[in-house]
Design a protein around this motif. Structure first.
Motif, PDB file in Angstrom:
ATOM      1  N   GLY A  92      28.507  68.479  91.528  1.00 50.22           N
ATOM      2  CA  GLY A  92      28.642  68.035  90.086  1.00 50.22           C
ATOM      3  C   GLY A  92      27.682  66.974  89.892  1.00 50.22           C
ATOM      4  O   GLY A  92      26.900  66.898  89.062  1.00 50.22           O
ATOM      5  N   ALA A  93      27.247  65.956  90.871  1.00 42.32           N
ATOM      6  CA  ALA A  93      26.292  64.982  90.824  1.00 42.32           C
ATOM      7  C   ALA A  93      24.862  65.632  90.962  1.00 42.32           C
ATOM      8  O   ALA A  93      24.140  65.313  90.329  1.00 42.32           O
ATOM      9  N   PHE A  94      24.819  66.396  91.783  1.00 41.37           N
ATOM     10  CA  PHE A  94      23.602  67.138  91.921  1.00 41.37           C
ATOM     11  C   PHE A  94      23.110  67.925  90.513  1.00 41.37           C
ATOM     12  O   PHE A  94      22.005  67.837  90.135  1.00 41.37           O
ATOM     13  N   GLN A  95      23.868  68.691  89.785  1.00 40.09           N
ATOM     14  CA  GLN A  95      23.845  69.297  88.800  1.00 40.09           C
ATOM     15  C   GLN A  95      23.571  68.356  87.502  1.00 40.09           C
ATOM     16  O   GLN A  95      22.397  68.573  86.431  1.00 40.09           O
ATOM     17  N   GLY A  96      24.332  67.143  87.551  1.00 38.00           N
ATOM     18  CA  GLY A  96      23.971  66.209  86.673  1.00 38.00           C
ATOM     19  C   GLY A  96      22.603  65.609  86.622  1.00 38.00           C
ATOM     20  O   GLY A  96      21.819  65.571  85.591  1.00 38.00           O
ATOM     21  N   TRP A  97      22.273  65.315  87.822  1.00 39.52           N
ATOM     22  CA  TRP A  97      20.733  64.943  88.228  1.00 39.52           C
ATOM     23  C   TRP A  97      19.941  65.868  87.630  1.00 39.52           C
ATOM     24  O   TRP A  97      18.618  65.261  87.109  1.00 39.52           O
ATOM     25  N   CYS A  98      20.230  67.212  87.967  1.00 39.03           N
ATOM     26  CA  CYS A  98      19.094  68.125  87.427  1.00 39.03           C
ATOM     27  C   CYS A  98      19.160  68.126  86.010  1.00 39.03           C
ATOM     28  O   CYS A  98      17.690  68.261  85.353  1.00 39.03           O
ATOM     29  N   ALA A  99      19.988  68.274  85.158  1.00 36.82           N
ATOM     30  CA  ALA A  99      20.163  68.063  83.896  1.00 36.82           C
ATOM     31  C   ALA A  99      19.365  67.056  83.345  1.00 36.82           C
ATOM     32  O   ALA A  99      18.671  66.913  82.268  1.00 36.82           O
ATOM     33  N   ALA A 100      19.678  65.751  83.857  1.00 36.19           N
ATOM     34  CA  ALA A 100      18.991  64.518  83.399  1.00 36.19           C
ATOM     35  C   ALA A 100      17.504  64.555  83.428  1.00 36.19           C
ATOM     36  O   ALA A 100      16.932  63.866  82.860  1.00 36.19           O
ATOM     37  N   ASN A 101      17.024  65.462  84.518  1.00 33.88           N
ATOM     38  CA  ASN A 101      15.252  65.262  84.632  1.00 33.88           C
ATOM     39  C   ASN A 101      14.973  66.560  84.006  1.00 33.88           C
ATOM     40  O   ASN A 101      13.720  66.992  84.556  1.00 33.88           O
ATOM     41  N   GLY A 102      15.764  67.385  83.256  1.00 30.80           N
ATOM     42  CA  GLY A 102      14.995  68.421  82.503  1.00 30.80           C
ATOM     43  C   GLY A 102      15.214  69.818  83.303  1.00 30.80           C
ATOM     44  O   GLY A 102      14.167  70.803  83.153  1.00 30.80           O
ATOM     45  N   GLY A 103      15.981  69.682  84.223  1.00 31.72           N
ATOM     46  CA  GLY A 103      15.807  71.084  85.021  1.00 31.72           C
ATOM     47  C   GLY A 103      17.149  71.988  85.145  1.00 31.72           C
ATOM     48  O   GLY A 103      18.270  71.348  84.594  1.00 31.72           O
ATOM     49  N   GLU A 104      17.462  73.164  85.610  1.00 31.49           N
ATOM     50  CA  GLU A 104      18.502  73.927  85.638  1.00 31.49           C
ATOM     51  C   GLU A 104      18.880  73.817  87.319  1.00 31.49           C
ATOM     52  O   GLU A 104      18.034  74.477  88.089  1.00 31.49           O
ATOM     53  N   ALA A 105      19.985  73.492  87.711  1.00 29.12           N
ATOM     54  CA  ALA A 105      20.550  73.431  89.165  1.00 29.12           C
ATOM     55  C   ALA A 105      20.293  74.924  89.601  1.00 29.12           C
ATOM     56  O   ALA A 105      20.111  75.017  90.989  1.00 29.12           O
ATOM     57  N   GLU A 106      20.714  75.965  89.011  1.00 26.20           N
ATOM     58  CA  GLU A 106      20.792  77.167  89.488  1.00 26.20           C
ATOM     59  C   GLU A 106      19.585  77.831  89.711  1.00 26.20           C
ATOM     60  O   GLU A 106      19.378  78.506  90.723  1.00 26.20           O
ATOM     61  N   ARG A 107      18.338  77.231  89.162  1.00 28.31           N
ATOM     62  CA  ARG A 107      17.017  77.557  89.429  1.00 28.31           C
ATOM     63  C   ARG A 107      16.080  76.628  90.584  1.00 28.31           C
ATOM     64  O   ARG A 107      15.163  77.015  90.902  1.00 28.31           O
ATOM     65  N   VAL A 108      16.962  75.688  90.982  1.00 27.66           N
ATOM     66  CA  VAL A 108      16.126  74.904  91.935  1.00 27.66           C
ATOM     67  C   VAL A 108      16.076  75.391  93.182  1.00 27.66           C
ATOM     68  O   VAL A 108      17.059  76.058  93.886  1.00 27.66           O
ATOM     69  N   LYS A 109      14.878  75.388  93.782  1.00 27.60           N
ATOM     70  CA  LYS A 109      14.402  75.848  95.049  1.00 27.60           C
ATOM     71  C   LYS A 109      14.750  74.908  96.219  1.00 27.60           C
ATOM     72  O   LYS A 109      14.438  73.498  95.819  1.00 27.60           O
ATOM     73  N   ALA A 110      15.007  75.170  97.210  1.00 34.53           N
ATOM     74  CA  ALA A 110      15.091  74.548  98.457  1.00 34.53           C
ATOM     75  C   ALA A 110      14.599  75.073  99.666  1.00 34.53           C
ATOM     76  O   ALA A 110      14.318  76.232  99.718  1.00 34.53           O
ATOM     77  N   THR A 111      14.485  74.050 100.736  1.00 36.47           N
ATOM     78  CA  THR A 111      14.088  74.507 102.187  1.00 36.47           C
ATOM     79  C   THR A 111      15.414  74.441 102.928  1.00 36.47           C
ATOM     80  O   THR A 111      16.256  73.761 102.827  1.00 36.47           O
ATOM     81  N   GLU A 112      15.454  75.463 103.749  1.00 39.15           N
ATOM     82  CA  GLU A 112      16.599  75.487 104.667  1.00 39.15           C
ATOM     83  C   GLU A 112      16.434  75.326 106.062  1.00 39.15           C
ATOM     84  O   GLU A 112      15.751  76.077 106.539  1.00 39.15           O
ATOM     85  N   ILE A 113      17.082  74.444 106.879  1.00 41.94           N
ATOM     86  CA  ILE A 113      16.714  74.146 107.998  1.00 41.94           C
ATOM     87  C   ILE A 113      17.848  74.864 108.910  1.00 41.94           C
ATOM     88  O   ILE A 113      19.175  74.403 108.930  1.00 41.94           O
ATOM     89  N   ARG A 114      17.506  75.698 109.881  1.00 37.58           N
ATOM     90  CA  ARG A 114      18.311  76.400 110.760  1.00 37.58           C
ATOM     91  C   ARG A 114      17.970  76.003 112.107  1.00 37.58           C
ATOM     92  O   ARG A 114      16.903  76.321 112.460  1.00 37.58           O
ATOM     93  N   ASP A 115      19.095  76.118 112.970  1.00 37.22           N
ATOM     94  CA  ASP A 115      18.797  75.998 114.378  1.00 37.22           C
ATOM     95  C   ASP A 115      17.402  75.153 114.887  1.00 37.22           C
ATOM     96  O   ASP A 115      16.810  75.245 115.511  1.00 37.22           O
ATOM     97  N   ALA A 116      17.651  73.809 113.982  1.00 33.48           N
ATOM     98  CA  ALA A 116      16.828  72.893 114.271  1.00 33.48           C
ATOM     99  C   ALA A 116      17.057  72.100 115.584  1.00 33.48           C
ATOM    100  O   ALA A 116      18.152  72.345 116.411  1.00 33.48           O
ATOM    101  N   GLU A 117      15.817  71.187 116.000  1.00 33.91           N
ATOM    102  CA  GLU A 117      16.235  70.293 117.024  1.00 33.91           C
ATOM    103  C   GLU A 117      17.139  69.406 116.490  1.00 33.91           C
ATOM    104  O   GLU A 117      17.398  69.235 115.388  1.00 33.91           O
ATOM    105  N   ALA A 118      17.740  68.464 117.694  1.00 37.40           N
ATOM    106  CA  ALA A 118      18.744  67.389 117.102  1.00 37.40           C
ATOM    107  C   ALA A 118      18.233  66.387 116.185  1.00 37.40           C
ATOM    108  O   ALA A 118      18.650  65.709 115.567  1.00 37.40           O
ATOM    109  N   LEU A 119      16.726  66.336 116.263  1.00 37.34           N
ATOM    110  CA  LEU A 119      15.915  65.259 115.248  1.00 37.34           C
ATOM    111  C   LEU A 119      14.890  65.931 114.837  1.00 37.34           C
ATOM    112  O   LEU A 119      13.769  66.365 115.597  1.00 37.34           O
TER     113      LEU A 119
END
Length: 769
Positions: A92-119
């Motif tokens: 909810g908070a993320f979608q509200g932030w997207c809307a407040a900044n003129g974006g659509e949460a459904e279209r926001v792209k991200a990077t995904e971290i898998r099998d990362a080191e501990a730090l």
């Protein structure tokens, strides 16, 4: 330079610190990202971002935006090649932030971290906002297969000169009160004032006057005596009746947030005479500073001002009835936020006292923020898992949207607000509903930890007082964690969800610290569920009948009617497509009852389904006040009452949960020694009156104290007062006549006889039914 020399002349030193107008970070620059949670972090050019424990998450997602609205990830050398999984976290908070900044949460792209080191470490080269998302499906939470949490640490490239918490809303005005000075300011009705302790351990005297009164030459100001009387406590805290009142018992301000919880409403602001009589003539003082600031408003000058002493750590010593003081509990950035209930003129000080411990022997600055009326600030108090831990503010439970429609009486339980009572039913009505029908209670403050891995059983066998090797899958057991001296660290219910998967539901974060320390070198993970698994208690003789209307179970798990006392299963609401939840036959009432654990997003739906189905069975919501009565009648132990530091498991009446036949566990040696010849025994007392004795009251045989009251209430079923008591073994035989001392133990005595506990249903046949 000697501080006293400058204060005598009324000169304030600021150590070169000037407010720059920049937004400064909160002093604790660590954010925890729990499963199904998203955390927002604002970064500046040059900030170093490190993520600890990302290898514990299934797939940590990171997304962000620069101040001009472009993707922030390329500046961090990260590729935005994934889609944000909105359905797998509280978005909810993320979608509200997207809307407040003129974006659509459904279209926001991200990077995904898998099998990362501990730090892994990132360095920002642009200012912007990052979101760290730890997605997980609801099924994973209920079954115990979810991944763990991680932490985001920020090392700022440069700090502003003034360390301040993040704003709570839209600021109308803000200013710094230099140490040893005061400042008057106006608050309009509905506006909020946030009084911030910049460096920590700095007291700030506060006074407020009704503007309309000053316009007529009348001083209608905060009256500390009236305020204490109206709120029924030494000082107010956030809540419906937690306000500051004038002499006519009319509220002036409503306390909204408080991150300290230790203030003073007894003493005066410091005075010239107070310093003079200790050998410091000419020392600047808060009373004179207040008078100087209020003089333009026509307020009569006083040599001693009554005030609310915010952040002033005082208490009344019961042994001599004197006000005691010590260094403040406040930390850098701590604050009190209040809402004006009328147009006010206020004055705040930065106390100059450098001859007492109250300001940590070193007076510093106070910062004031005033927020516009349309700001919405949620009521909250600070919660710290340990004294030196980072602060978190109390939040509404996942069931708050439903409970808040039924009551406005809430109390803080650890880091959540839960209902204390439901006025339309009343505590007595809630009590009888639990005894005769069925009740529903929000128990989300319960702590939940998943202990997972090949060495999970070995760890728990070492830590727990029960024999965990005998615990079958889909079974639970009430158990204790003890220290080497046999004292109870925590109690709770341990459920076995799989060969190497356990869920520990307990009362304190101390459990996790203890288990983590013991797990050193073992192949096991302790996963703190935090707020990801809110739970309800459905208690009463009709609870099973109600659940039969809504529970669906798959063939591979125990069916509802097969779940025996302390059994557990995984169920769904109505059918195989319904929301999942963990269902255990357990509770804190001594009645037939169940506890239901669900995903946070599903909480309102689960509440609605239970209340709808329960209408036919006379269901009632229940609060903490009624539960306390039932808990005492059932003889169930509570922390800081029956068990506390220095009280071993047998003295706490919890010997039934100690298996001395086990090969070994922490505290066994001490408990074996203590069980052979206990000095103190937990028993009950049936009193010959309705007066309820106080916790800690002494119990007397003639004129000699022989025990203490650990918990007491008036029992509606027994129609008399009852008490759980800890007695010397020599006077603990049933039928022994003793007296509980009130009014210093001698002016009033409550007579009663010793009895066994539980007071009702001694064989717990109701819960086993």
């Amino acid at each position: 330079m000697n501080l006293l020399a400058s204060f005598r002349n009324g000169v304030s030193q600021t150590r070169g610190r000037q407010f720059s107008g920049m937004q400064a970070p909160h002093p604790a620059l660590v954010w925890r990202v729990d499963p199904r949670q998203a955390v927002r972090v604002d970064v500046d050019d040059g900030d170093v971002i490190s993520v600890v424990g990302a290898d514990q998450t299934a797939a940590l997602q990171i997304t962000g935006m620069t101040q001009d609205g472009t993707c922030l990830l390329p500046s961090l050398n990260m590729i935005a090649d994934a889609t944000v999984r909105l359905a797998d976290f509280a978005s909810g908070a993320f979608q509200g932030w997207c809307a407040a900044n003129g974006g659509e949460a459904e279209r926001v792209k991200a990077t995904e971290i898998r099998d990362a080191e501990a730090l892994f470490v990132l360095r920002a080269t642009q200012a912007g906002t990052l979101w760290f998302i730890n997605p997980s499906s609801p099924d994973d939470h209920v079954s115990g297969n979810s991944a763990g949490a991680c932490e985001v640490h920020i090392k700022r490239a440069a700090l502003s000169n003034l360390l301040l918490p993040r704003p709570l809303g839209k600021i109308r005005d803000e200013f710094t009160i230099s140490r040893a000075t005061a400042q008057a300011y106006r608050l309009n009705k509905g506006e909020y004032v946030q009084i911030i302790d910049v460096d920590g351990q700095q007291c700030s005297d506060f006074m407020a006057f009704r503007s309309r009164g000053l316009d007529r030459g009348i001083e209608q100001r905060i009256d500390s005596t009236v305020t204490r009387s109206m709120v029924g406590g030494a000082y107010p805290g956030p809540g419906l009746f937690d306000k500051f009142y004038d002499a006519e018992m009319r509220p002036l301000l409503n306390v909204v947030q408080d991150t300290v919880g230790r203030h003073d409403t007894f003493a005066l602001a410091c005075t010239a005479r107070g310093y003079e009589e200790r050998g410091f003539p000419g020392h600047v003082n808060c009373s004179d500073n207040i008078s100087g600031q209020m003089d333009p408003f026509g307020v009569k000058r006083r040599s001693a001002w009554p005030a609310i002493n915010l952040f002033f750590n005082s208490w009344i010593d019961r042994s001599d009835n004197r006000i005691q003081v010590e260094e403040s509990w406040s930390r850098p950035g701590d604050y009190v936020a209040m809402r004006a209930m009328d147009d006010l003129v206020c004055v705040s000080t930065a106390c100059p006292d450098d001859v007492d411990p109250i300001n940590g022997w070193n007076p510093t600055d106070i910062h004031i923020r005033i927020y516009e009326p349309d700001t919405s600030i949620q009521r909250a108090i600070a919660h710290r898992q340990k004294e030196d831990a980072a602060m978190s503010l109390s939040e509404n439970s996942a069931f708050h949207t439903r409970t808040s429609q039924l009551t406005e009486q809430f109390v803080a339980a650890r880091d959540l607000w839960v209902p204390a009572a439901y006025p339309s039913i009343g505590t007595t009505g809630e009590y009888w509903a639990c005894r005769e029908k069925v009740t529903l209670q929000d128990m989300s403050p319960l702590r939940k930890y998943d202990v997972i891995g090949p060495d999970a059983e070995r760890l728990l066998q070492q830590a727990m007082t029960r024999n965990i090797a005998k615990l079958a899958q889909w079974r639970g057991t009430y158990s204790l964690l003890c220290d080497e001296r046999g004292a109870v660290i925590d109690d709770g219910t341990l459920f076995r969800l799989g060969p190497c998967t356990f869920r520990w539901c307990c009362g304190s974060e101390e459990s996790a610290r203890h288990l983590i320390a013991l797990a050193e070198g073992m192949d096991v993970r302790i996963h703190d569920m935090q707020g990801a698994l809110p739970n309800l208690a459905l208690q009463g003789p009709k609870s099973r009948d109600l659940l039969r209307q809504i529970v669906f179970t798959q063939p591979h798990v125990p069916a509802l009617d097969a779940v025996k006392w302390f059994g557990v299963t995984v169920a769904r609401l109505h059918d195989r497509e319904g929301i999942p939840f963990m269902l255990s036959r357990s509770g804190y009432t001594g009645e037939l009852g169940y506890e239901l654990f669900c995903d946070k997003a599903d909480a309102p739906m689960l509440w609605d389904a239970i209340m709808d189905a329960g209408a036919a069975f006379g269901i009632a919501p229940m609060g903490t006040h009624a539960l306390e009565i039932i808990r005492i009648e059932a003889g169930l132990a509570a922390a800081n009452a029956e068990f506390a530091p220095g009280i071993d498991a047998f003295e706490a009446g919890l010997g039934f949960a100690v298996d001395l036949k086990k090969d070994d566990f922490i505290g066994k040696t001490a408990l074996e020694r203590n069980s052979a010849a206990p000095r103190r025994i937990l028993k009950g007392m049936l009193l010959d009156c309705d007066d309820v004795p106080a916790h800690g009251a002494h119990i007397y045989l003639d004129e000699r104290p022989v025990g203490v009251v650990t918990s007491a209430t008036r029992s509606p079923s027994l129609e008399r007062a009852i008490a759980i008591v800890r007695l010397a073994a020599e006077v603990a035989e049933n039928g022994t006549e003793l007296k509980i001392g009130q009014m210093d133990g001698h002016m009033k005595r409550l007579s009663g006889v010793v009895c066994d506990i539980p007071f009702l249903d001694p064989r717990r046949e109701r819960a086993r039914a």
